[in-house]
Write a protein that holds these residues in place. Structure first.
Motif, mmCIF file in Angstrom:
data_model
loop_
_atom_site.group_PDB
_atom_site.id
_atom_site.type_symbol
_atom_site.label_atom_id
_atom_site.label_comp_id
_atom_site.label_asym_id
_atom_site.label_seq_id
_atom_site.Cartn_x
_atom_site.Cartn_y
_atom_site.Cartn_z
ATOM 1 N N TYR A 41 -3.654 1.184 -7.238
ATOM 2 C CA TYR A 41 -3.029 0.738 -5.983
ATOM 3 C C TYR A 41 -3.963 0.874 -4.786
ATOM 4 C CZ TYR A 41 1.269 1.584 -8.684
ATOM 5 O OH TYR A 41 2.253 1.587 -9.636
ATOM 6 N N THR A 42 -3.601 0.190 -3.716
ATOM 7 C CA THR A 42 -4.241 0.415 -2.423
ATOM 8 C C THR A 42 -3.542 1.619 -1.789
ATOM 9 O OG1 THR A 42 -4.707 -1.935 -2.150
ATOM 10 C CG2 THR A 42 -4.701 -0.579 -0.148
ATOM 11 N N VAL A 43 -4.329 2.591 -1.333
ATOM 12 C CA VAL A 43 -3.772 3.846 -0.817
ATOM 13 C C VAL A 43 -4.373 4.145 0.556
ATOM 14 C CG1 VAL A 43 -3.517 6.337 -1.237
ATOM 15 C CG2 VAL A 43 -3.541 4.735 -3.172
ATOM 16 N N VAL A 44 -3.523 4.562 1.492
ATOM 17 C CA VAL A 44 -3.952 5.053 2.788
ATOM 18 C C VAL A 44 -3.839 6.570 2.725
ATOM 19 C CG1 VAL A 44 -3.476 5.099 5.266
ATOM 20 C CG2 VAL A 44 -3.152 2.977 3.963
ATOM 21 N N SER A 45 -4.968 7.261 2.812
ATOM 22 C CA SER A 45 -5.007 8.718 2.679
ATOM 23 C C SER A 45 -5.193 9.359 4.044
ATOM 24 C CB SER A 45 -6.161 9.131 1.763
ATOM 25 O OG SER A 45 -6.014 8.539 0.496
ATOM 26 N N PRO A 51 0.815 -1.206 0.000
ATOM 27 C CA PRO A 51 0.000 0.000 0.000
ATOM 28 C C PRO A 51 0.855 1.265 0.000
ATOM 29 C CG PRO A 51 -0.003 -0.954 2.194
ATOM 30 C CD PRO A 51 0.726 -1.910 1.300
ATOM 31 N N ILE A 52 0.282 2.302 -0.560
ATOM 32 C CA ILE A 52 0.935 3.605 -0.634
ATOM 33 C C ILE A 52 0.322 4.505 0.437
ATOM 34 C CG2 ILE A 52 1.216 5.679 -2.046
ATOM 35 C CD1 ILE A 52 1.109 3.830 -4.520
ATOM 36 N N LEU A 53 1.161 5.228 1.151
ATOM 37 C CA LEU A 53 0.679 6.242 2.089
ATOM 38 C C LEU A 53 0.710 7.595 1.394
ATOM 39 C CD1 LEU A 53 -0.162 7.272 4.915
ATOM 40 C CD2 LEU A 53 2.292 7.433 5.456
ATOM 41 N N GLY A 95 4.343 3.985 11.648
ATOM 42 C CA GLY A 95 4.042 2.816 10.828
ATOM 43 C C GLY A 95 4.933 2.755 9.609
ATOM 44 N N LYS A 96 5.130 1.555 9.084
ATOM 45 C CA LYS A 96 5.990 1.355 7.908
ATOM 46 C C LYS A 96 5.133 1.162 6.659
ATOM 47 C CE LYS A 96 9.900 1.180 10.227
ATOM 48 N NZ LYS A 96 10.936 2.179 10.120
ATOM 49 N N TYR A 97 5.586 1.740 5.568
ATOM 50 C CA TYR A 97 4.917 1.606 4.275
ATOM 51 C C TYR A 97 5.969 1.357 3.208
ATOM 52 C CZ TYR A 97 0.514 3.212 6.158
ATOM 53 O OH TYR A 97 -0.637 3.305 6.876
ATOM 54 N N PRO A 98 5.619 0.593 2.183
ATOM 55 C CA PRO A 98 6.564 0.419 1.090
ATOM 56 C C PRO A 98 6.814 1.737 0.344
ATOM 57 C CG PRO A 98 4.795 -1.212 0.940
ATOM 58 C CD PRO A 98 4.423 -0.239 2.012
ATOM 59 N N THR A 99 5.748 2.539 0.214
ATOM 60 C CA THR A 99 5.830 3.736 -0.617
ATOM 61 C C THR A 99 5.028 4.877 -0.011
ATOM 62 O OG1 THR A 99 5.926 2.301 -2.578
ATOM 63 C CG2 THR A 99 5.437 4.622 -2.963
ATOM 64 N N ILE A 100 5.569 6.071 -0.143
ATOM 65 C CA ILE A 100 4.846 7.308 0.165
ATOM 66 C C ILE A 100 4.858 8.145 -1.104
ATOM 67 C CG2 ILE A 100 4.924 9.488 1.458
ATOM 68 C CD1 ILE A 100 6.113 7.899 3.812
ATOM 69 N N TRP A 155 -6.716 14.854 10.729
ATOM 70 C CA TRP A 155 -5.980 15.165 11.956
ATOM 71 C C TRP A 155 -4.945 14.101 12.284
ATOM 72 C CZ3 TRP A 155 -4.788 19.540 13.553
ATOM 73 C CH2 TRP A 155 -4.342 19.771 14.828
ATOM 74 N N VAL A 156 -4.210 13.661 11.285
ATOM 75 C CA VAL A 156 -3.121 12.707 11.468
ATOM 76 C C VAL A 156 -1.817 13.460 11.249
ATOM 77 C CG1 VAL A 156 -2.049 10.558 10.702
ATOM 78 C CG2 VAL A 156 -4.542 10.782 10.679
ATOM 79 N N ASP A 157 -1.009 13.552 12.295
ATOM 80 C CA ASP A 157 0.260 14.261 12.229
ATOM 81 C C ASP A 157 1.309 13.327 11.637
ATOM 82 O OD1 ASP A 157 2.644 15.609 12.580
ATOM 83 O OD2 ASP A 157 2.325 16.023 14.707
ATOM 84 N N PHE A 158 1.721 13.592 10.421
ATOM 85 C CA PHE A 158 2.682 12.745 9.736
ATOM 86 C C PHE A 158 3.975 12.587 10.529
ATOM 87 C CE2 PHE A 158 6.274 12.450 6.691
ATOM 88 C CZ PHE A 158 6.043 11.150 6.276
#
Length: 181
Positions: A57-61, A38-40, A83-88, A75-78
């Motif tokens: 792709y599967t994306v976490v927005s 998944p992509i963040l 957490g780990k992601y393959p791609t941002i 309201w998610v402070d990057f």
């Protein structure tokens, strides 16, 4: 109500540095680059990047803003993200882009950001570029017009050049520069 947020220790107004990415910019990137998922997308805004990526792709927005127009989780402070992601893949706030990339490289194998071409300049970023695994720069031959969602589209296109910058963990060598039309 005016809302102030803190990003990388700097306070900014909720609407500052929020400019929607034209869909075509993402489509052009995907003609030249594949990603692990998944992509963040941590600066999802109204979903301009996420919606195009979701076609493939599967994306976490996510976004730090609380505005109801935010696509995905609000309201998610990057900078608190562990957490780990393959791609941002994102268009980060320019005022903290270097800090954004450094944190992204702590949590992802591949980091792809849309930034002004002038991001390559500056004495301050010289060491940054010498010590991070920048693999590709995709220069957008057509200059995108980016403007806040709440403003009407400008009549004239912008005069600012943009590029997609890609960092890959373990990459060695000089970055590959390509122009995309």
């Amino acid at each position: 109500m005016t809302q102030w947020i803190s990003i990388a220790g700097r306070k900014r107004h909720d609407g500052i540095d929020f400019y929607s990415t034209p869909e075509w910019c993402v489509r052009k990137l995907l003609e030249h680059q594949d990603f692990e998922w998944p992509i963040l997308e941590p600066c999802s805004g109204s979903g301009a990047i996420s919606k195009v990526l979701e076609e493939k792709y599967t994306v976490v927005s996510q976004d730090i803003r609380t505005d109801p127009s935010v696509y995905g989780e609000r309201w998610v402070d990057f900078f608190a993200h562990t957490g780990k992601y393959p791609t941002i893949v994102t268009n980060p706030p320019y005022f903290c882009a270097k800090d954004f990339i450094l944190h992204a490289l702590e949590i992802a194998e591949t980091v792809c950001v849309l930034l002004k071409l002038q991001f390559l300049e500056s004495v301050d970023r010289y060491d940054f570029f010498q010590n991070t695994p920048l693999s590709h720069i995709y220069v957008l031959s057509k200059r995108p017009t980016m403007y806040p969602d709440w403003e009407p589209e400008p009549k004239n296109g912008w005069t600012i050049a943009y590029a997609w910058y890609i960092w890959k963990q373990g990459y060695a060598g000089e970055p590959v520069i390509k122009w995309i039309k």
